[in-house]
Design an enzyme around this catalytic site. Sequence first.
Site, PDB file in Angstrom:
ATOM      1  N   LYS A  38      21.167 -23.964 -21.931  1.00 53.49           N
ATOM      2  CA  LYS A  38      20.442 -23.585 -20.708  1.00 53.49           C
ATOM      3  C   LYS A  38      19.830 -22.202 -20.901  1.00 53.49           C
ATOM      4  O   LYS A  38      20.207 -21.474 -21.824  1.00 53.49           O
ATOM      5  CB  LYS A  38      21.405 -23.588 -19.526  1.00 53.49           C
ATOM      6  CG  LYS A  38      22.530 -22.571 -19.678  1.00 53.49           C
ATOM      7  CD  LYS A  38      23.608 -22.745 -18.626  1.00 53.49           C
ATOM      8  CE  LYS A  38      24.659 -21.664 -18.800  1.00 53.49           C
ATOM      9  NZ  LYS A  38      25.829 -21.925 -17.953  1.00 53.49           N
ATOM     10  N   ARG A 134      30.693 -22.951  -6.307  1.00 54.79           N
ATOM     11  CA  ARG A 134      29.239 -23.082  -6.483  1.00 54.79           C
ATOM     12  C   ARG A 134      28.895 -24.518  -6.129  1.00 54.79           C
ATOM     13  O   ARG A 134      29.141 -24.920  -5.003  1.00 54.79           O
ATOM     14  CB  ARG A 134      28.842 -22.701  -7.913  1.00 54.79           C
ATOM     15  CG  ARG A 134      29.264 -21.265  -8.240  1.00 54.79           C
ATOM     16  CD  ARG A 134      28.568 -20.654  -9.418  1.00 54.79           C
ATOM     17  NE  ARG A 134      28.546 -21.491 -10.613  1.00 54.79           N
ATOM     18  CZ  ARG A 134      28.298 -21.034 -11.841  1.00 54.79           C
ATOM     19  NH1 ARG A 134      28.084 -19.739 -12.034  1.00 54.79           N
ATOM     20  NH2 ARG A 134      28.281 -21.840 -12.877  1.00 54.79           N
ATOM     21  N   TYR A 264      11.300   9.643 -18.170  1.00 58.64           N
ATOM     22  CA  TYR A 264      11.181   9.803 -16.707  1.00 58.64           C
ATOM     23  C   TYR A 264      12.371  10.572 -16.125  1.00 58.64           C
ATOM     24  O   TYR A 264      13.523  10.292 -16.450  1.00 58.64           O
ATOM     25  CB  TYR A 264      11.127   8.438 -16.033  1.00 58.64           C
ATOM     26  CG  TYR A 264       9.836   7.698 -16.247  1.00 58.64           C
ATOM     27  CD1 TYR A 264       8.607   8.281 -15.955  1.00 58.64           C
ATOM     28  CD2 TYR A 264       9.855   6.404 -16.737  1.00 58.64           C
ATOM     29  CE1 TYR A 264       7.424   7.576 -16.145  1.00 58.64           C
ATOM     30  CE2 TYR A 264       8.683   5.690 -16.925  1.00 58.64           C
ATOM     31  CZ  TYR A 264       7.467   6.296 -16.636  1.00 58.64           C
ATOM     32  OH  TYR A 264       6.304   5.598 -16.836  1.00 58.64           O
ATOM     33  N   MET A 312      10.050   0.801 -18.883  1.00 59.92           N
ATOM     34  CA  MET A 312       9.691  -0.620 -18.870  1.00 59.92           C
ATOM     35  C   MET A 312       9.360  -1.143 -20.265  1.00 59.92           C
ATOM     36  O   MET A 312       9.765  -2.233 -20.648  1.00 59.92           O
ATOM     37  CB  MET A 312       8.486  -0.840 -17.950  1.00 59.92           C
ATOM     38  CG  MET A 312       8.116  -2.306 -17.788  1.00 59.92           C
ATOM     39  SD  MET A 312       6.700  -2.533 -16.713  1.00 59.92           S
ATOM     40  CE  MET A 312       7.384  -2.115 -15.119  1.00 59.92           C
TER      41      MET A 312
HETATM   42  C1  LIG Z   1      26.921 -22.087 -18.744  1.00 60.76           C
HETATM   43  C2  LIG Z   1      27.842 -23.190 -18.571  1.00 60.76           C
HETATM   44  C3  LIG Z   1      28.714 -23.567 -19.594  1.00 60.76           C
HETATM   45  C4  LIG Z   1      28.896 -22.752 -20.841  1.00 60.76           C
HETATM   46  O1  LIG Z   1      29.609 -21.593 -20.476  1.00 60.76           O
HETATM   47  P1  LIG Z   1      29.996 -20.445 -21.500  1.00 60.76           P
HETATM   48  O2  LIG Z   1      30.936 -19.602 -20.751  1.00 60.76           O
HETATM   49  O3  LIG Z   1      28.748 -19.756 -21.856  1.00 60.76           O
HETATM   50  O4  LIG Z   1      30.641 -21.123 -22.658  1.00 60.76           O
HETATM   51  C5  LIG Z   1      29.477 -24.691 -19.413  1.00 60.76           C
HETATM   52  N1  LIG Z   1      29.385 -25.411 -18.266  1.00 60.76           N
HETATM   53  C6  LIG Z   1      28.586 -25.061 -17.252  1.00 60.76           C
HETATM   54  C7  LIG Z   1      28.562 -25.882 -16.027  1.00 60.76           C
HETATM   55  C8  LIG Z   1      27.802 -23.930 -17.368  1.00 60.76           C
HETATM   56  O5  LIG Z   1      27.012 -23.570 -16.353  1.00 60.76           O
END
Ligand SMILES: *Cc1c(COP(=O)(O)O)cnc(C)c1O
Length: 556
Positions: A38, A134, A264, A312
């Site tokens: 992801k 969640r 800055y 930036m």
């Molecule tokens: C991101 C994610 C993972 C992987 O998690 P890590 O801690 O990066 O290994 C697994 N399952 C779900 C649902 C996630 O959102």
Amino acid sequence: MSGAAPERQAVIDLEAFRHNVSTLSALAKPADTMLAVKADAYGHGMVRVARAALESGASSLAVLDIPAALELRAAGITAPIFAWMHDPDALFGEAAEADIDLGISAVWQLDAIAAAGASRAPRVHLKIDTGLSRNGSTEADWPALVQSALAHDAAGAVKLHAAWSHLADASPEADRVALEKLHRAVAVAEELGARFELVHLAASSAGIRMPEARLGMVRFGIAAYGVSPFDDETARDLGLRPVMTLRSRVVSTKRVPAGHGVSYGLTYRTERESTLALVPLGYADGVPRIASGRARVWIGGRRYPIAGRIAMDQFVVDLGDGPVEVGDEVVVFGEGDDGEPTAEEWAGWAETIGDEIVARVGPRVERVYRNESASDVACATGADDPTEGALGATVREIATPEEMHEFGRSLGATLAAGDVIVLAGDLGAGKTTFTRGVGEGMGVRGPVTSPTFVLARTHPSLVGGPALVHVDAYRLGSALELDDLDIDFAGSVVVVEWGRGLVEAVAESYLAIDIERPHGAGAASDADAAGDGTEEADAPVEPRTVRITGVGERWS
Ligand SMILES: *Cc1c(COP(=O)(O)O)cnc(C)c1O
């Protein structure tokens, strides 16, 4: 990537990544490994990383949502892909047609899948919220979710496949409570008539430290990128290698007197006469501004402090009297072997986690890949029709057992003494058919049948060439046991089924051939295991994807 400039690079070492995936998947066994790609593979580049994951021990991929899953399919990836974040307009129909596994948290999602009326039923993984709060069903809503899934399954709109959850990683105790909740939810569902092929919970943290949470599958993410999920152990402590190196170049230097203000707000002043270097990376590229005043970078084999605020597009380094010139490489973070900072150290400087440090690297930063495998290269070079690609660098679709045999035969005709093939594929995938073709192409004495019960079978040449040694390494526990078989690797052609992770110890070069069935299609024939060599006789004819990866000098 448009706008990427060579002076800003994230170098992605796919060899380090493959090492991490095979280390983690070996640890998780017998649980399967799903690799989370992801967020553009945590900033590493989704498609390249996904391919590398599937080559090195992962059997499936996790993305956040359906569009990312469709992108992987469009890139030719046929392995199971799991997506779990859906809004009401999610493309459930497209997902179903593309055979995407869907994480399901609510009845409306099941209804929407059914309403999409796709020609095939997607596999669904029902999510129970075990404490993270969640997505995922509450315990109260769970029976209704299960019943809805059963009804939609019975109606042919979905295939009820798995139950799953995600841990809060608050403490080992809290994670154990969550695991208990998941087990309870599965029991409740089973009482309602559900049968899950798979239950999964663990991500990197529990996958490494909580064996009882590995269940049927671990969804590894951050650890595979070489960033530790723990505060008390680095990736290196865990035997993992950081995959991303963020680097740039010095674009200007200047000598300034003591007391000179920098960047800055002039929050930094030189203590004495000093040389300042300008580096064209800033928070728009993911370098966290909050790390101003703490962070160090690596130039010419030394660490130097970032002086003043990270802006930036740029930051300034105080070199003191360090011998640095315009054009010198600046490593912001990397593997850490030589003393350069790691993403984990940056996480400390930025009061965050290493995940954020790598995932936030921005689009102006060019991704450069190191140690791509042959098939990565074939895909990346965009061969119009990869089925026409040269051996050792290709992904092929093979439609029938006859074609599989012919593929083996044409490959067998090119093999020489010393060649090693590592053959992988499910029962019934066509491994024996392939090997029979290899034997024919080499001109060896048959019959070539599955070597499951003999471990290794030697087929001498009928034409004065090398013998074919056909090995089933499935039951071998270690490379040592493979070595004990006393195979004449130098004088024969060796085909090792299930040889990943073992062959590497005895052969520097090998050709990895992975035969994939379209997942979900038909039941596997286990005639392959029975060793009668008739695996295809009554198996349905389905196309196979064959992935050919050359490893080492012989195949480069
Ligand atoms: C991101 C994610 C993972 C992987 O998690 P890590 O801690 O990066 O290994 C697994 N399952 C779900 C649902 C996630 O959102």
